[in-house]
Design a protein around this motif. Sequence first.
Motif, PDB file in Angstrom:
ATOM      1  N   VAL A  37       0.826  -1.206   0.000  1.00 55.66           N
ATOM      2  CA  VAL A  37       0.000   0.000   0.000  1.00 55.66           C
ATOM      3  C   VAL A  37       0.861   1.258   0.000  1.00 55.66           C
ATOM      4  O   VAL A  37       0.689   2.165  -0.819  1.00 55.66           O
ATOM      5  CB  VAL A  37      -0.957   0.002   1.211  1.00 55.66           C
ATOM      6  CG1 VAL A  37      -1.718   1.320   1.291  1.00 55.66           C
ATOM      7  CG2 VAL A  37      -1.921  -1.176   1.133  1.00 55.66           C
ATOM      8  N   VAL A  38       1.838   1.317   0.931  1.00 54.76           N
ATOM      9  CA  VAL A  38       2.624   2.543   1.127  1.00 54.76           C
ATOM     10  C   VAL A  38       3.594   2.791  -0.023  1.00 54.76           C
ATOM     11  O   VAL A  38       3.718   3.921  -0.513  1.00 54.76           O
ATOM     12  CB  VAL A  38       3.381   2.463   2.471  1.00 54.76           C
ATOM     13  CG1 VAL A  38       4.339   3.641   2.619  1.00 54.76           C
ATOM     14  CG2 VAL A  38       2.401   2.432   3.629  1.00 54.76           C
ATOM     15  N   ARG A  98      -0.137   3.774  -2.931  1.00 50.53           N
ATOM     16  CA  ARG A  98      -0.164   5.196  -2.587  1.00 50.53           C
ATOM     17  C   ARG A  98       0.802   6.028  -3.419  1.00 50.53           C
ATOM     18  O   ARG A  98       0.762   7.251  -3.370  1.00 50.53           O
ATOM     19  CB  ARG A  98       0.137   5.382  -1.097  1.00 50.53           C
ATOM     20  CG  ARG A  98      -0.979   4.881  -0.181  1.00 50.53           C
ATOM     21  CD  ARG A  98      -0.734   5.248   1.248  1.00 50.53           C
ATOM     22  NE  ARG A  98      -0.675   6.705   1.420  1.00 50.53           N
ATOM     23  CZ  ARG A  98      -0.435   7.295   2.599  1.00 50.53           C
ATOM     24  NH1 ARG A  98      -0.218   6.541   3.669  1.00 50.53           N
ATOM     25  NH2 ARG A  98      -0.389   8.605   2.679  1.00 50.53           N
ATOM     26  N   ARG A  99       1.665   5.380  -4.174  1.00 47.55           N
ATOM     27  CA  ARG A  99       2.605   6.115  -5.029  1.00 47.55           C
ATOM     28  C   ARG A  99       2.220   5.999  -6.498  1.00 47.55           C
ATOM     29  O   ARG A  99       3.056   6.181  -7.388  1.00 47.55           O
ATOM     30  CB  ARG A  99       4.029   5.620  -4.792  1.00 47.55           C
ATOM     31  CG  ARG A  99       4.474   5.764  -3.335  1.00 47.55           C
ATOM     32  CD  ARG A  99       5.966   5.601  -3.181  1.00 47.55           C
ATOM     33  NE  ARG A  99       6.687   6.672  -3.874  1.00 47.55           N
ATOM     34  CZ  ARG A  99       6.856   7.894  -3.380  1.00 47.55           C
ATOM     35  NH1 ARG A  99       6.354   8.196  -2.185  1.00 47.55           N
ATOM     36  NH2 ARG A  99       7.512   8.818  -4.061  1.00 47.55           N
TER      37      ARG A  99
END
Length: 472
Positions: A306-307, A311-312
Amino acid sequence: MQEFAPAFGTPTLLLIAAGAVALLLFLIIRVKLHAFIALVLVSTLTALAAGIPVGAVPEVLKSGFSTTLGSVALLVGFGVMLGRLLELTGGAQVLADTLIGRFGEHRAPTALGVASLLFGFPIFFDAGLVVFLPIIMTVARRFGGSLLLYGFPAAGAFAAMHALVPPHPGPVAAAGDLDANVGLTLLVGVPVAVVSWYVGVLLVSRVIGRRVHIDVPTALFGEINGGEEIGAAGTGSAAVATRTAPAFGTVLAVLLLPFVLISFNTVLATLASADVIPADATWVSYLRLLGETSIALLITVIVAAVVLGVRRGHTMGDVSTIFDRALGPICSVILITGAGGMFGGVLRASGIGDALSGSLSNLGISLIVQAFLIAAVLRVAQGSATVAITTTAGLIGGAAAAAGLGSIQLSLLVMAIAAGATVLSHVNDSGFWLVSRFFGMDVKTTLKTWTVMETTLGLSAFAVSLLLWTVF
């Protein structure tokens, strides 16, 4: 695993063990037989030669294989998924650049080793090595030279902490068997681990790295040169890894997550064993579940997806493709490591280790030297450092109690046992195969490098313990 009464005397069992190792090395090094096939074949022949009942041989083989595979497969799988994601998103490069910027190029191996010592406090050797691999390889690729110059200080740091310092299972179990104070053993173990790492690992790895050149392997994590795309497998994304590199704080937080989670299990288990907290409390059980290595890495992989991915600007399909491509090359690593556990399990079940340690327990030598020798013999005979530590502690527990040793001496006795259980990692040790496969080394090279460094680490730890023993 079921153990059987030794079918032969100690000399015969020793010859069987030596012959099995010699045959395995001959098949792998000279005949060039695949290590997985050689390990299974030699494990079967050793079980029959050692007198294990024929009907029980399949179960013994499966038990050793499945026990090792159960702890390694999930760990390696999640580890390479996380490592490949860090590599392709530029996270490993960001962390390496920051690390080198703070410590300088010439101190890069030391920086990697010190970071591994810190991270190695709560986490097991194999888990720490897997998580740190992309950073090690990124640094090695940047500065060139042998991978061992950068990989061994980190791997040796994890090995030192795992063997010598509570709350890792070996020293905790040994402290319990010897009635040594776990807290004091921790206070003694940290400086012993640091000194022995510096002398037996960092200095030695500089010599080994200059003499043995190992290129950075690309099978597990590939090679990022600034142009590989996250969506290269056809998912449609054209985001280039180096152009979407995450912030240093984000990468560090992702890497810290499994160490924090795993510390829940190791620290809480230690506190529960000392009756500081209730072992059966619901909150303790849940936190310890989060700290199980496989669960902690699962959570970390999901968070990283996710991170570092979604999310990118990358799709979950892109991230899944990265994971899928990361898992392909590790089949050989997992199977060979499991087969190494099988070989060690056969040696344990045959009673070879017990017969050898029993013959050494009445030598009439100093207790701390006796502890080191018994642990070393058990380590060589059956491969597992944790088994060697716990078995040795049980064997000499009565003698230690009768000797009326002080609290510091008991802790130093734990260090001597752990030091003996560290030396001479070889083909019956699953960790040997992890290092061999991850660092892209053949068996002969691994024996000349990793086995030597593990031995100097163990000897250094014993020397420090013996010196302190004479003082206290």
